[in-house]
Design an enzyme around this catalytic site. Structure first.
Site, PDB file in Angstrom:
ATOM      1  N   HIS A 135       3.241   8.393  -9.017  1.00 52.21           N
ATOM      2  CA  HIS A 135       2.887   7.905  -7.684  1.00 52.21           C
ATOM      3  C   HIS A 135       3.677   6.646  -7.336  1.00 52.21           C
ATOM      4  CE1 HIS A 135      -0.885  10.029  -9.031  1.00 52.21           C
ATOM      5  NE2 HIS A 135      -0.600  10.660  -7.889  1.00 52.21           N
ATOM      6  N   HIS A 136       4.035   6.516  -6.075  1.00 52.72           N
ATOM      7  CA  HIS A 136       4.806   5.370  -5.607  1.00 52.72           C
ATOM      8  C   HIS A 136       3.974   4.091  -5.628  1.00 52.72           C
ATOM      9  CE1 HIS A 136       6.439   2.863  -2.133  1.00 52.72           C
ATOM     10  NE2 HIS A 136       7.386   2.839  -3.052  1.00 52.72           N
ATOM     11  N   CYS A 137       4.627   2.984  -5.950  1.00 52.97           N
ATOM     12  CA  CYS A 137       3.951   1.678  -6.045  1.00 52.97           C
ATOM     13  C   CYS A 137       3.854   1.040  -4.652  1.00 52.97           C
ATOM     14  CB  CYS A 137       4.697   0.758  -7.002  1.00 52.97           C
ATOM     15  SG  CYS A 137       6.462   0.553  -6.596  1.00 52.97           S
TER      16      CYS A 137
END
Length: 213
Positions: free
Chosen positions: A172-174
């Site tokens: 998942h993207h930060c």
């Protein structure tokens, strides 16, 4: 993660090159360096008058005389706007609310402690195995993240270093970390999955290059 550390031998027969350090609790004042007061009002007790800082970034403050606004009396629209529903639902009991806040304090405190050890040349590598809450925004929870220890740790390191690289390896993207430093000199590099409907769907495109992109 505690079981993983245990069975990898880090908590038993600890290797000589590794030191296990008990984490300290961050205070609300430290957490307010990134998170908005009105957001913390929902997950934290009312701040004490004597909530002073210790050793620059943490304090073993007690939890006596905590008071909470009952979760049932909070409008759903308010909780939803701050991400405190579904995966980050606000607990219904005072005990659970207190436990959640204590957890947040230790997550942030451990990362600040790790940053302090690095900045003062006490170690070359510091790991907070329970940290990395990269989805929390300044005024919103998300992705099981209530507070963003990464942002607070980077802010601490900025007192000592002009150039900081944040590398995130996760499916998942930060999104929380990227938003915090998007228009700054902190370089955020993220390797993640980005697809329609995949969390977080509102960020993580290769077109997002920050101020210097």
């Amino acid at each position: 993660w505690e079981s993983l550390l245990y069975y990898c031998g880090f908590l038993q027969n600890t290797p000589k090159f590794l030191s296990v350090i008990p984490p300290k609790k961050a205070t609300r004042k430290h957490i307010e360096r990134f998170h908005h007061k009105h957001y913390l009002d929902l997950i934290a007790p009312h701040p004490k008058q004597n909530d002073d800082e210790n050793d620059g970034f943490y304090n073993d403050d007690d939890t006596e005389n905590e008071s909470w606004v009952p979760t049932s009396s909070l409008p759903y629209e308010l909780l939803d706007s701050m991400g405190l529903v579904e995966d980050c639902a606000l607990p219904n009991t005072d005990k659970a609310r207190s436990d959640l806040w204590t957890y947040c304090q230790y997550v942030v405190g451990a990362s600040l402690q790790a940053s302090h050890l690095l900045a003062t040349d006490k170690t070359d590598v510091a790991i907070n195995w329970g940290g990395g809450r990269h989805h929390a925004h300044e005024n919103k929870a998300g992705g099981f993240c209530f507070v963003n220890d990464i942002v607070l740790a980077i802010q601490y390191l900025q007192k000592y270093y002009q150039r900081i690289l944040y590398l995130d390896l996760d499916i998942h993207h930060c999104d929380g970390v990227q938003q915090a430093f998007y228009d700054t000199d902190v370089l955020t590099v993220s390797f993640h999955r980005h697809a329609p409907g995949f969390f977080p769907s509102t960020s993580g495109s290769i077109r997002e290059k920050g101020r210097h992109g």
